[in-house]
Scaffold this active site. Structure first.
Site, short mmCIF file in Angstrom:
data_model
loop_
_atom_site.label_atom_id
_atom_site.label_comp_id
_atom_site.label_asym_id
_atom_site.label_seq_id
_atom_site.Cartn_x
_atom_site.Cartn_y
_atom_site.Cartn_z
N ARG A 123 0.82 -1.22 0.00
CA ARG A 123 0.00 0.00 0.00
C ARG A 123 0.85 1.26 0.00
O ARG A 123 0.57 2.19 -0.74
CB ARG A 123 -0.95 -0.02 1.20
CG ARG A 123 -2.10 -0.97 0.96
CD ARG A 123 -2.89 -1.27 2.21
NE ARG A 123 -3.79 -2.39 1.89
CZ ARG A 123 -4.34 -3.19 2.78
NH1 ARG A 123 -4.10 -3.02 4.07
NH2 ARG A 123 -5.12 -4.18 2.40
N PHE A 127 -6.29 -3.34 -6.63
CA PHE A 127 -5.36 -4.26 -5.94
C PHE A 127 -4.74 -3.65 -4.68
O PHE A 127 -4.98 -2.50 -4.37
CB PHE A 127 -4.35 -4.90 -6.89
CG PHE A 127 -3.39 -4.03 -7.64
CD1 PHE A 127 -3.08 -2.75 -7.27
CD2 PHE A 127 -2.74 -4.56 -8.78
CE1 PHE A 127 -2.15 -2.00 -7.98
CE2 PHE A 127 -1.82 -3.82 -9.50
CZ PHE A 127 -1.53 -2.53 -9.09
N GLU A 128 -4.02 -4.46 -3.95
CA GLU A 128 -3.49 -4.13 -2.61
C GLU A 128 -4.63 -3.78 -1.65
O GLU A 128 -4.51 -2.91 -0.79
CB GLU A 128 -2.48 -2.97 -2.66
CG GLU A 128 -1.33 -3.13 -3.63
CD GLU A 128 -0.38 -4.27 -3.29
OE1 GLU A 128 -0.58 -4.94 -2.26
OE2 GLU A 128 0.56 -4.48 -4.07
N GLY A 129 -5.74 -4.47 -1.79
CA GLY A 129 -6.93 -4.15 -0.99
C GLY A 129 -7.70 -3.07 -1.73
O GLY A 129 -7.16 -2.00 -2.01
#
Lengths: 259, 596
Positions: free
Chosen positions: B265, B403-405
């Site tokens: 993140r 992506f990455e949450g």
């Protein structure tokens, strides 16, 4: 074997030049400074020779202000030069090629170099004189504009560009070479080598440290502001001269407001 | 966190940071600036010649050779400790590399999969033997790696993975079965770090050799953007993995997964700042050359507003990203590097700032989206054509919010983690919320404000944004109790206020730091952007605050709370047109992103 590479820091070729009118002084505050691209060929060639042999030391030498340190670190030491020497003397501001060649000759005379490399010219002033001047002052053979180099015991063979062809020249060492595009492809520094470059020796000297007087310059460079740009020309087009005159009168009255 | 000698995560909400304490791009070291230009040179030398093939012809296999080149230049080793052939760089350096590698387009994702998610699980959770076996080869690109978390049936809910691992009778191997998807670099990676459940419930990490029997690599996904990166599935059928390749503690795979996401993140925050700058750099020169109605586009007010807003938003995102880098580095510096548990401890320090990591992920990816959107619009029809870079930037940007949450998940995490820290007693949030609630219910102060000092109005607005956070989240926590976690709209609105407060404060502190060093005159652009953004943000904060209150209480209580909110969010408007004009002028002059 000892190799010296004489380099220059120049403004990046994409730098926008702002002339700070009316003082006619170059505003250098926003300059991105880089290694002169032709000098990068000289550095790369020195590193290649070093990598091919044993016990070869490469020294980068430059004349310039404190800002040259970054260029020396990233583009010379981080790609493989062993040490750097800076001649930083405010008295050399605006010095001409002859004066700078005298200073470099003194700096190069502090050690006994077998090979001295230059770029053919710097992209800022495009003068291309210093390498050859240094060779003359040092009494060494020189080959200019080289595009290929082979080293042998005590001698070298270089290809140099001439009009419409190439010349193959053999010279004894020590010798001075000026490097042209096509000689090699300069490598980029790696991140860990940039970090390590900070630990390599970098020496700063003045003319006094070199034991010389500040040499006199024969050439003086002056900057002039460009003349103010003229307003755009407007052509009055009409079939009849009378109509053109009428339109001109209208423009002078309504747009230019001078009549 | 009992030790208060260094900043802690989420603490910004309750304390006032000093400008001198924040790390800013103006503080980059000589090495860091050189790394940035070296990454630019790498992109120019190695990526640009194959740009068309990567981005428009989908030649994903090129990534392999490019990773090797990147390895040669040391671009894969920043996160790897020196003892294992890496550079052991600080987080700020890692972020700078991420920001500048963004210019490589799809390859930035390829690079991140190798040097980030594919490597870090072993850096932080590997055994000594695993580190020695893999990290030196990852550092140089000699061995290519990737990371697999998502499965066909589990994305955001990563722990619901269905892949299983069963220990063989001789105790020497685990037998893995299952399927992973959307795996970056799967087309050429030699190993993958993935997760499987031992005995059906112990979520555990594994390092799997992709040459093993039973491994099947799927076809390339046909993606909307980042077309030059390899994205494939991996299917495991009775794949034997030596027990030496089990990663981290059994049943603690979620520690690896969540911590790696955290790092992903903040890096993504940095790379989207880089991406947004590219968009502006592609659009601004066009607006100077393109003439309509006898004038260049950049002389029109609505174009100037776009230029100013994008530059300003990027300034906020950049300030926030590097402030966070500084927080992480200060926290990590408190650790003893000679301690064998150093690497593991350093990821705990990153975890401490997971609130900040989620905030920069959301904010910077959305700023990048704004930049792509507005810059494409500035190019008009040309922006829609592949001949110009905006078409690609616009498509490529989209994945960043997924992506990455997803940004939705990250929005839930921000207030969620604050509440968790508050309940654990790590953050005196509830006490502070109580104080603000009393202030809101009390009588307003009628003190006449004097002539404000430099950026004093903005400082007050930022302080009030934090009070709005305390008031709204405190109120929601009080009303919904344990049920708050299901109030997704309320939580999202709270998250937005928190994120704005952090972003605004980061920009404000950076501006004050620069003004202190270089003087107010040479900090004008930063100050104008700070003023513009904070006033705009306060209007949005007021809107979210009202929604939260209306969704939480009613009647007299609501009326009283709203009156308090009005006091907190009250601000005189600024002349936005004038500020847009001043900011745009500088950006136009610089041909792209600038802070002055």
């Amino acid at each position: 074997m000892k190799i010296a590479v004489c380099v220059k820091q120049v403004p990046d070729s994409e730098t926008r030049i702002n002339l700070a009118a009316p003082a006619a002084e170059l505003d250098q505050s926003g300059f991105t400074r880089v290694l002169n691209p032709y000098d990068a060929y000289a550095v790369e060639e020195a590193i290649k020779i070093k990598e091919a042999g044993a016990e070869i030391e490469v020294t980068a030498i430059t004349i310039g202000p404190d800002t040259v340190k970054e260029t020396l670190k990233k583009d010379c030491l981080a790609v493989g030069c062993d040490k750097a020497v800076i001649i930083n003397d405010p008295a050399l501001d605006g010095a001409d090629e002859s004066a700078l060649a005298t200073v470099l000759t003194a700096a190069l005379g502090r050690d006994s170099y077998d090979l001295i490399l230059f770029g053919i010219k710097a992209i800022d002033d495009d003068s291309g004189q210093i390498g050859i001047m240094v060779a003359e002052k040092m009494g060494l053979p020189h080959v200019s504009t080289i595009t290929h180099l082979e080293m042998a015991e005590g001698s070298l063979t270089a290809h140099r560009e001439i009009e419409g062809g190439k010349e193959v020249v053999t010279a004894s060492l020590p010798a001075v070479l000026t490097c042209q595009k096509g000689l090699n492809e300069p490598r980029l520094p790696s991140l860990p080598n940039i970090m390590k470059a900070g630990m390599k020796p970098m020496e700063t000297l003045t003319c006094a440290d070199l034991g010389i007087e500040v040499p006199a310059s024969l050439v003086e460079i002056k900057l002039y502001s460009p003349p103010p740009s003229r307003a755009e020309c407007k052509l009055v087009e009409a079939e009849e001269p009378a109509a053109a005159a009428k339109e001109l009168a209208r423009l002078l009255h309504e747009e230019a407001k001078v009549i | 966190m009992a030790d208060k000698s260094y900043p802690t995560g989420g603490e910004f909400l309750l304390t006032e940071a000093s400008p001198q304490s924040v790390f800013t791009p103006e503080d980059f070291s000589e090495n860091q600036r050189m790394f940035a230009t070296t990454v630019q040179d790498f992109v120019e030398r190695f990526i640009m010649p194959v740009h068309e093939e990567l981005e428009y012809e989908g030649k994903t296999e090129l990534g392999k050779g490019l990773l090797k080149e990147a390895g040669q230049m040391g671009l894969l080793m920043a996160d790897i400790p020196e003892a294992y052939g890496g550079m052991g760089s600080d987080k700020a350096t890692v972020m700078i590399i991420s920001e500048y590698i963004a210019a490589a387009g799809s390859f930035a994702v390829t690079h991140g999969a190798q040097s980030g998610i594919g490597t870090l699980p072993i850096v932080y959770f590997g055994t000594e033997e695993q580190k020695q076996r893999f990290l030196p080869k990852f550092a140089t690109g000699e061995m290519l790696t990737c990371y697999a978390l998502t499965e066909p049936g589990s994305g955001s809910d990563a722990l619901a993975a269905a892949t299983t691992a069963v220990l063989t009778d001789d105790g020497k191997h685990y037998v893995l079965n299952g399927s992973k998807q959307y795996i970056t670099n799967a087309g050429y990676a030699e190993v993958v770090i993935l997760f499987a459940k031992i005995d059906g419930d112990k979520f555990t990490g594994f390092i799997v050799d992709l040459g093993s029997d039973g491994v099947t690599i799927g076809l390339e996904e046909k993606k909307m953007g980042i077309k030059g990166s390899s994205t494939r599935s991996i299917t495991l059928e009775d794949v034997k993995v030596p027990v030496e390749n089990q990663l981290g503690e059994i049943g603690k795979g979620h520690h690896i997964a969540f911590n790696i996401l955290n790092v992903g993140r903040f890096k993504l925050g940095a790379s989207t700042v880089g991406g947004g700058k590219l968009a502006l750099q592609a659009a601004v020169p066009y607006t100077k050359e393109r003439h309509q109605f006898g004038k260049p586009l950049c002389s029109f007010g609505l174009i100037r507003r776009k230029i100013a807003d994008v530059n300003t938003a990027l300034f906020l995102a950049e300030s926030m990203v590097y402030r966070t880098a500084g927080l992480l580095d200060v926290a990590i510096e408190t650790l003893d590097k000679s301690d064998p548990g150093y690497d593991r401890a350093s990821i705990s320090q990153v975890e401490e700032f997971s609130i900040e990591c989620s905030m920069i992920k959301v904010f910077a990816t959305e700023v990048c989206a704004l930049a792509a959107e507005e810059c494409l619009q500035m190019l008009g029809g040309y922006g829609y054509c592949q001949e110009y870079p905006l078409e690609r930037l616009y498509r490529d940007e989209r994945i960043n919010r997924i992506f990455e949450g997803t940004n939705e998940i990250n929005r839930m995490l921000v207030p969620g983690m604050i509440m968790k820290k508050a309940l654990k007693g790590e953050l005196p949030f509830l006490q502070a919320a109580q104080t603000v609630a009393e202030e809101l219910m009390g009588l307003p102060s009628f003190a006449e404000p004097g002539e404000p000092e430099y950026l004093e109005t903005e400082s007050k607005l930022v302080a009030n944004m934090k009070k709005v956070v305390l008031a709204t989240l405190g109120l929601a926590a009080q009303k919904f109790g344990k049920g708050l976690k299901d109030q997704q709209e309320v939580l999202s609105d709270v998250a937005d206020i928190i994120i704005e407060a952090y972003a605004c404060e980061s920009a404000l502190l950076r501006t004050l730091k620069k003004a202190d060093k270089d003087g107010e005159e040479s900090t004008r652009l930063m100050a104008d952007m700070t003023t513009l953004y904070i006033h705009d943000a306060m209007d949005r904060v007021g809107g979210w605050g009202r929604n939260i209150m209306a969704a939480t209480v009613e009647g007299d209580e609501l009326r009283t709370m709203l009156a308090g909110l009005r006091r907190l969010t009250k601000h005189d408007p600024v002349n936005r047109t004038h500020l847009h004009d001043l900011i745009a002028e500088k950006v136009i002059d610089a041909d792209g992103y600038t802070v002055g």
